[in-house]
Enzyme design. Structure first.
Site, PDB file in Angstrom:
ATOM      1  N   GLU A 424       0.824  -1.217   0.000  1.00  0.00           N
ATOM      2  CA  GLU A 424       0.000   0.000   0.000  1.00  0.00           C
ATOM      3  C   GLU A 424       0.855   1.263   0.000  1.00  0.00           C
ATOM      4  O   GLU A 424       0.562   2.227   0.708  1.00  0.00           O
ATOM      5  CB  GLU A 424      -0.970  -0.014   1.191  1.00  0.00           C
ATOM      6  CG  GLU A 424      -1.897  -1.203   1.163  1.00  0.00           C
ATOM      7  CD  GLU A 424      -3.034  -1.155   2.181  1.00  0.00           C
ATOM      8  OE1 GLU A 424      -3.017  -0.272   3.045  1.00  0.00           O
ATOM      9  OE2 GLU A 424      -3.941  -1.999   2.076  1.00  0.00           O
ATOM     10  N   GLU A 500      -4.156  -8.760   0.095  1.00  0.00           N
ATOM     11  CA  GLU A 500      -4.705  -8.593   1.443  1.00  0.00           C
ATOM     12  C   GLU A 500      -6.204  -8.668   1.332  1.00  0.00           C
ATOM     13  O   GLU A 500      -6.790  -7.944   0.518  1.00  0.00           O
ATOM     14  CB  GLU A 500      -4.292  -7.239   2.017  1.00  0.00           C
ATOM     15  CG  GLU A 500      -3.536  -7.350   3.313  1.00  0.00           C
ATOM     16  CD  GLU A 500      -3.079  -5.995   3.829  1.00  0.00           C
ATOM     17  OE1 GLU A 500      -1.920  -5.640   3.569  1.00  0.00           O
ATOM     18  OE2 GLU A 500      -3.877  -5.307   4.482  1.00  0.00           O
TER      19      GLU A 500
HETATM   20  C1  GAL Z   1      -4.347  -2.643   5.314  1.00  0.00           C
HETATM   21  C2  GAL Z   1      -2.870  -2.566   5.660  1.00  0.00           C
HETATM   22  C3  GAL Z   1      -2.524  -3.482   6.797  1.00  0.00           C
HETATM   23  C4  GAL Z   1      -3.511  -3.329   7.894  1.00  0.00           C
HETATM   24  C5  GAL Z   1      -4.882  -3.633   7.378  1.00  0.00           C
HETATM   25  C6  GAL Z   1      -5.963  -3.601   8.433  1.00  0.00           C
HETATM   26  O1  GAL Z   1      -4.781  -1.554   4.598  1.00  0.00           O
HETATM   27  O2  GAL Z   1      -2.090  -2.917   4.561  1.00  0.00           O
HETATM   28  O3  GAL Z   1      -1.230  -3.209   7.246  1.00  0.00           O
HETATM   29  O4  GAL Z   1      -3.441  -2.033   8.388  1.00  0.00           O
HETATM   30  O5  GAL Z   1      -5.188  -2.660   6.397  1.00  0.00           O
HETATM   31  O6  GAL Z   1      -7.203  -3.888   7.877  1.00  0.00           O
END
Ligand code: GAL
Length: 828
Positions: A424, A500
């Protein structure tokens, strides 16, 4: 990972003696790398001239590494809850006195840190020898110029982690292993053996070994390099010897191609490993012996079949993991990592993303040995920072070295299948963001041409429009399941996956109904029905399952996260007030709620939702608990997760009917990006509503018409006794091995009391001691280092470690009003 162990040295000495007795002159002239973790001195807080030789350090605290000062606490609302509400910032000094015997005068001496959190500066005998800001990277410094042979030497390490330097708990201290290396002047330097397998056939494989040999002498040297390959049982399978002429003060790279007949491939079902033993011999003396674990396997990407391991398509059933080990904090422990990954495997996990930084060498070793493929991730920030004191402060000066070093260190691990250059990163929103992406991508390919690169992008469609996505080999999309199809249609040549996914939150054993779609602030616990939406980007696992099924081209998913971690207590906290630095709106909530497994490794219900999709051994799960006094006659939502064909629910032996997997659906709230409805019909959960009556609730799973598996829950009576059970009743002596003891509060019949919060006191005697306690409650301020812990929804955790001697560890758990429990762990 490369290691020269003492056992190896002993073995060599024995071999040398045998050879000598056969009247051939072969001697050993090197010292194996020494574990340098013992007997350090520590001072929390800054010290003027902390590196000075004559500093009075007798009063400093004596400790062994690895050490994380932050996990010692205390929790305090003055610390940022986003980083765990623990003292992860401040200055800490470590010093160690040591002697290198005079006879090693001609040797080259270095110190290797697997990582120090962070902003490390190192001095030897008052002389500055180097610094390394990034806390996750391994580094080594040459001590030779300043070593005093035969005298007291003082190594001093200053760490200065800053507040607002991360979005999660980092830990603080020399939290990974340290080694002292006493090398012969001609030796293999750090990460000096690179192994690849350029050709892999069923009946033979070519192993390419590139060995760097360094000669720091003022004279030329004739040496031979003997590389011996051994299989998992230690049998020699091939070897190759090369004569080398090394000029004075030079470094050579030696290339060896070695053939292995009938190779046993590394894979996720059979993670076969080999060892390369690299030996340097000068005038019949062995001057270095260097061991590297590796695997023989191929990886490839295919537009039709996706990611191929040894030619076979593998869909990533992956997890993202931060580096902490819950109540143990960041101080690395091999067994803690192994247990984490064993629990993940039980859930059906076959892939890991080391979010968002280089992992410990131990974690990669565990993944090599368990058969889990890894995305090795380098950074969470590039030039554009997310927190005021994050990596962006160091990026320009250090990124190339950090990235190259990560790859050099990790290149031999068969588990590592991709390098991620970022998570990100904010540059994805910039028109010229592709330039930096290309630069980092080129570094990866320059270091290692055998593995693809990736990034986890969360903006859509910016990284595609700004051409960052074009630069990497595989495009990771964070939290955009509804856009996989569109992205692929617009970019048919790209390989795409969910880097993710989900970010569902819940607390183990907490159930709220009526089912809540939005997070409730009053309890600081999120309902275990796993339907609560929020944060804004989150969604139930079901939606990702569905999108993965619909978009067959996707390489799979990496859920956020496999284990709960310290810090980032989303959906609580949540005010990004980086100007004053606090994130404590919902204190004492201080650790994450994201995972299917809590901070102690206890399974939440969601664990079984993943298991029902990712495993084949018949399983069935049931929720909620069945203790609803006061709600008699009220409708309770009952949910089952299964991989069976259908499930029948019984309450007090009365059937409430069957539900068929894939046919019957459950309506769940949904509120996610790029989705215009409020509800989602999930075919992954089976559900009923049942008027509550106390007693027994049971689900039976059927496959091919036969009952194959069942689960039942009884209404528990009053808390009556403690039950202790160890994950391992036999552990090794030496102070590093640990046993995880689950503490259950039960009624007189042995049923878990699902609401129990009794305070349990522990007595631990004999060949071990308490390492940590915990209970998985993300909003508890009890210390992790104590001899007592309250249960949370019926469970607590005690972690004991061995000490140096063999014997037994006697453990007792007591609590007012409960029958105590005893347990013995043997230390061998
Ligand atoms: C994402 C991020 C992670 C964590 C996650 C929580 O956007 O890459 O590190 O913060 O959200 O949902």
């Amino acid at each position: 990972m490369m290691r020269k162990s003492f056992e190896r040295l002993l073995y060599l000495v024995v071999i040398a003696v045998i050879i000598l007795s056969c009247s051939q002159k072969v001697e050993v002239d090197y010292i194996a790398d020494q574990n340098f973790n013992q007997n350090w001195l520590f001072n929390k807080g800054d010290v003027e001239e902390g590196q000075a030789i004559n500093l009075k350090d007798e009063e400093w605290r004596k400790l062994n590494l690895p050490h994380d000062w932050a996990i010692e606490g205390p929790f305090d609302s003055k610390y940022n809850a986003r980083t765990g509400g623990l003292p992860v910032h401040g200055v800490g000094w470590y010093r160690k006195h040591f002697t290198v015997p005079k006879e090693h005068k001609n040797k080259q001496i270095s110190i290797e840190f697997d990582g120090a959190m962070n902003n490390a500066k190192v001095w030897l005998n008052g002389n500055f020898i180097g610094e390394r800001p990034y806390g996750y990277i391994g580094f080594e410094f040459d001590l030779t110029p300043y070593i005093k042979f035969g005298e007291d030497n003082i190594i001093a390490v200053k760490l200065a982690p800053e507040d607002l330097a991360a979005r999660w708990y980092t830990g603080a201290g020399i939290y990974r292993n340290v080694r002292l290396k006493i090398n012969h002047a001609t030796h293999i330097p750090q990460w000096g053996v690179r192994i690849t397998t350029p050709s892999v056939q069923k009946d033979s494989a070519t192993v390419n070994v590139v060995t760097t040999i360094k000669n720091v002498q003022d004279d030329d040297v004739e040496a031979s390099l003997i590389t011996t390959l051994k299989d998992g049982n230690g049998n020699k399978v091939a070897s190759n010897e090369v004569e080398v002429l090394l000029n004075a003060s030079s470094e050579e790279k030696i290339n060896q191609e070695i053939k292995i007949e009938n190779p046993e491939l590394w894979g996720i079902y059979q993670p076969n490993l080999y060892k390369a033993e690299s030996r340097i011999v000068i005038k019949s003396k062995i001057v270095d012996d260097y061991s590297s674990e590796f695997g023989i396997r191929t990886i490839a990407l295919d537009q039709e079949k996706g990611f191929l391991l040894n030619g076979n398509p593998i869909k990533f059933n992956g997890v993202c993991l931060h580096h902490d080990q819950g109540p143990l904090g960041a101080a690395i422990n091999y067994r803690a990592k192994e247990r984490q990954m064993e629990i993940m495997k039980e859930m059906g996990v076959n892939a890991l993303r080391t979010s968002h930084n280089p992992p410990s060498p131990e974690l990669l070793q565990v993944c090599d040995r368990l058969g889990i493929v890894v995305i090795d991730e380098a950074f969470d920030e590039w030039q554009m920072g997310k927190v005021p004191n994050g990596y962006s402060k160091y990026f320009d000066k250090w990124h190339e070295k950090d990235l190259r070093d990560m790859i050099r260190r990790d290149i031999n691990h068969p588990s590592v299948v991709m390098y991620s250059i970022g998570n990100e990163i904010l540059e994805q929103g910039k028109k010229d963001g592709w330039k930096l992406t290309k630069h980092l991508n080129d570094i990866c390919h320059d270091e290692d041409s055998t593995r693809p690169t990736t990034i986890g992008f969360n903006f859509y469609p910016a990284p595609f429009e700004n051409r960052l996505a074009d630069q990497v080999d595989v495009v990771g999309m964070n939290y955009k399941p509804m856009k996989y199809a569109e992205a692929k249609a617009l970019h048919p040549n790209m390989f795409i996956y969910g880097s993710e996914t989900s970010s569902q939150t819940s607390s183990r054993g907490a159930y709220h109904f009526p089912l809540e779609a939005k997070t409730q602030k009053n309890t600081l616990q999120v309902s275990g029905y796993d339907v609560t939406t929020g944060p804004a980007w989150a969604y139930a696992p079901d939606i990702e399952f569905d999108m993965q099924e619909q978009n067959k081209f996707s390489l799979g998913e990496f859920i956020w996260t496999g284990f709960d971690y310290l810090g980032e207590p989303t959906p609580y906290g949540g005010r990004d007030n980086s100007t004053n630095g606090y994130w404590n709106d919902d204190w004492p909530s201080r650790s994450s709620y994201f995972a299917p497994v809590d901070l102690c490794g206890f399974k939440k219900d969601r664990f079984y939702l993943y298991q029902s999709q990712w495993t084949e051994e018949p399983m069935v799960h049931l929720l909620p608990h069945w203790n609803w006094t006061g709600k008699e006659g009220q409708e309770i939502p009952v949910v089952s997760y299964t991989n069976c064909d259908w499930v029948e629910l019984f309450v007090n032996e009365k059937s409430y009917g069957i539900r068929k997997k894939g046919v019957d659906t459950t309506t769940i709230p949904a509120d996610l990006y790029h989705y215009d409805k409020d509800f989602y019909e999930s075919k992954y959960r089976l559900s009923w509503t049942v008027p509550y009556q106390k007693g027994k609730i049971k689900v039976v799973g059927y496959k091919d018409g036969k009952a194959v598996v069942q689960k039942e829950i009884n209404t528990a009576g009053k808390p009556s006794r403690i039950k202790l059970s160890a994950d391992r009743n036999e552990i090794n002596k030496g102070g590093e091995d640990i046993s995880y003891i689950t503490v259950r509060v039960e009624d007189s019949e042995g049923n878990l009391c699902p609401l129990a919060d009794n305070l349990i006191d522990f007595e631990v005697e004999g060949a071990g001691s308490i390492l940590a306690v915990g209970n998985g409650n993300a909003a508890s301020l009890e210390s992790f280092q104590d001899n007592k812990r309250k249960a949370f929804n019926g469970l607590a955790l005690l972690v004991v470690k061995s000490n140096s001697q063999a014997g037994t560890i006697k453990i007792k758990g007591t609590s007012k009003g409960l029958k105590p429990a005893n347990l013995v762990v043997n230390v061998n």
